[in-house]
Design an enzyme around this catalytic site. Structure first.
Site, short mmCIF file in Angstrom:
data_model
loop_
_atom_site.label_atom_id
_atom_site.label_comp_id
_atom_site.label_asym_id
_atom_site.label_seq_id
_atom_site.Cartn_x
_atom_site.Cartn_y
_atom_site.Cartn_z
N SER A 22 0.83 -1.20 0.00
CA SER A 22 0.00 0.00 0.00
C SER A 22 0.87 1.26 0.00
O SER A 22 1.85 1.34 0.73
CB SER A 22 -0.88 -0.01 1.25
OG SER A 22 -1.52 1.23 1.37
N LYS A 46 -3.37 2.34 -2.13
CA LYS A 46 -2.93 3.37 -1.16
C LYS A 46 -4.03 3.59 -0.12
O LYS A 46 -5.21 3.70 -0.48
CB LYS A 46 -2.65 4.67 -1.93
CG LYS A 46 -2.51 5.91 -1.08
CD LYS A 46 -1.14 6.03 -0.51
CE LYS A 46 -0.98 7.26 0.41
NZ LYS A 46 0.10 7.09 1.38
N LEU A 74 -0.81 10.48 3.97
CA LEU A 74 -2.08 9.90 3.53
C LEU A 74 -2.82 10.78 2.52
O LEU A 74 -4.03 10.97 2.60
CB LEU A 74 -2.97 9.58 4.74
CG LEU A 74 -2.39 8.48 5.65
CD1 LEU A 74 -3.11 8.44 6.99
CD2 LEU A 74 -2.45 7.11 4.99
N CYS A 131 -0.03 4.18 10.28
CA CYS A 131 0.66 5.22 9.50
C CYS A 131 1.41 6.13 10.48
O CYS A 131 0.81 6.70 11.39
CB CYS A 131 -0.32 6.03 8.67
SG CYS A 131 0.51 7.42 7.87
N ILE A 194 5.48 -5.30 7.99
CA ILE A 194 5.34 -4.21 8.94
C ILE A 194 5.12 -2.90 8.18
O ILE A 194 5.53 -2.79 7.01
CB ILE A 194 6.62 -4.04 9.81
CG1 ILE A 194 7.86 -3.89 8.93
CG2 ILE A 194 6.76 -5.19 10.78
CD1 ILE A 194 9.16 -3.60 9.65
N THR A 196 6.18 1.22 8.06
CA THR A 196 7.50 1.84 8.18
C THR A 196 7.84 2.16 9.64
O THR A 196 6.95 2.24 10.50
CB THR A 196 7.53 3.13 7.36
OG1 THR A 196 6.43 3.94 7.77
CG2 THR A 196 7.41 2.84 5.88
N GLY A 247 8.54 -5.08 3.81
CA GLY A 247 9.61 -4.29 4.41
C GLY A 247 10.93 -4.59 3.72
O GLY A 247 11.62 -5.54 4.07
N THR A 270 8.93 -0.28 -1.71
CA THR A 270 9.98 0.68 -2.09
C THR A 270 10.74 0.25 -3.34
O THR A 270 11.12 1.09 -4.16
CB THR A 270 10.93 0.87 -0.88
OG1 THR A 270 10.14 1.28 0.24
CG2 THR A 270 11.99 1.92 -1.15
C1 SIN Z 1 1.69 8.09 4.23
O1 SIN Z 1 0.81 8.35 3.40
O2 SIN Z 1 2.15 8.98 4.95
C2 SIN Z 1 2.22 6.70 4.41
C3 SIN Z 1 1.16 5.78 4.87
C4 SIN Z 1 1.67 4.73 5.81
O3 SIN Z 1 2.87 4.56 6.01
O4 SIN Z 1 0.84 4.03 6.39
#
Ligand code: SIN
Length: 318
Positions: A22, A46, A74, A131, A194, A196, A247, A270
């Site tokens: 996501s 997302k 987000l 998040c 996981i 981040t 991850g 990533t």
């Molecule tokens: C983000 O949109 O800031 C990242 C979303 C996430 O890491 O859950």
């Protein structure tokens, strides 16, 4: 020997175990020019919120050793536009869809579940309670067992038995197993491990935090051992609960490591920024590796690292 490469996350079945992560491929539109989206396990979209959201101030990304920090916040079009535009497009592609949802309150998560409950074409909901890019750290529900339970409980009550729930957890906790137990107890069918790790980069020219949001989420190969550890611990404690691992996965070997630790599926995030074909390439590499190791099904490799080495093989490896 033919290999059964299919997998399940609770009641949801997927023909292959590699998924997008996501946030790293939006709803898959940019990736569709590189490979047919239906050829991987599923697209994890997302995280979507109730209202459209501009996200955090720029800069929103920073390169770090073997990884990157993001501080997106987000950003997204909101649930109405998502249901009207993104889901039908993905369905048209023949892709399986896991919709990731995020809310600011327990009620917002339930609202999102209510909106999505009867939308056709969705395989599961990923409930993103982790998040790190929020103003208020109290909103990182996954850092607290009571809040984690409250969100999943609200979503489960709203959905009834309609859709599987995968709760996405944060590694920024002392005991991830206790959070996993709470969400499973509240009705999650599986966990995504996981999200981040919270990090920061300071620009030594300006002598200030580099990111507009100051802190950001660390992803990429730097965090892979943390992810493997979390998957291993949760699988050991809750062996029947499916795990979607993620991850820093860059190749088939990295994905295989997560499967051996206990993941039933692996998300690629990533790596996609550097190579948009990463997910499909990793899927082929994983398939070859699982076969080469003599497994006849992906499922029989899940959690293999937990098995005791028998005395014969121990002798051989000495
Ligand atoms: C983000 O949109 O800031 C990242 C979303 C996430 O890491 O859950």
């Amino acid at each position: 020997m033919t290999l059964d490469f299919s997998t399940t996350l609770g009641p949801a079945w997927f023909p292959a175990p590699i998924f997008t992560a996501s946030g790293c491929a939006s709803s898959g539109k940019e990736l569709a020019q590189f490979f047919p989206l239906k050829s991987i396990g599923a697209i994890v979209t997302k995280s979507i919120m109730v209202k459209a959201r501009p996200g955090r101030p720029t800069p929103r990304m920073a390169e770090t050793p073997s990884g990157m920090l993001n501080s997106i916040g987000l950003q997204g079009p909101g649930i109405d536009s998502f249901i009207a535009n993104d889901i039908p497009w993905l369905v048209e592609q023949g892709a399986r869809i896991i919709v990731s949802i995020a809310g600011e309150t327990v009620d917002e998560y339930a609202t999102l579940a209510r909106r999505l409950r009867s939308v056709p074409g969705i395989s599961a909901l990923e409930v993103n309670i982790s998040c790190p890019n929020v103003e208020n750290r109290g909103m990182v529900f996954a850092c607290d067992p009571v809040s984690s339970r409250a969100v999943i409980d609200g979503v489960r009550r709203t959905l009834g038995g309609d859709l599987p729930i995968i709760a996405k957890l944060s590694p920024d906790v002392t005991d991830i197993v206790s959070i996993a137990r709470e969400v499973v107890d509240a009705g999650a069918d599986g966990v995504a491990l996981i999200n981040t790790l919270l990090g920061m980069v300071i620009n030594t020219e300006t002598m200030r935090p580099h990111l507009g949001g100051k802190t950001g989420g660390l992803s990429g190969p730097a965090i892979r051992p943390v992810a493997v550890r979390a998957i291993y611990q949760v699988h050991q404690a809750l062996p029947k609960i499916p795990i979607l691992g993620m991850g820093g996965v860059r190749n088939g070997r990295d994905a295989f490591e997560m499967i051996l630790a206990g993941a039933s599926g692996v998300s690629v995030g990533t790596a996609t920024f550097g190579n948009p074909k990463a997910a499909i390439e990793i899927q082929s590499e994983l398939k070859a590796l699982v076969s080469a190791k003599g497994f006849t099904s992906l499922k029989s490799a899940v959690g293999f690292a937990h098995r005791e080495i028998d005395s014969e093989s121990a002798k051989e490896s000495m």
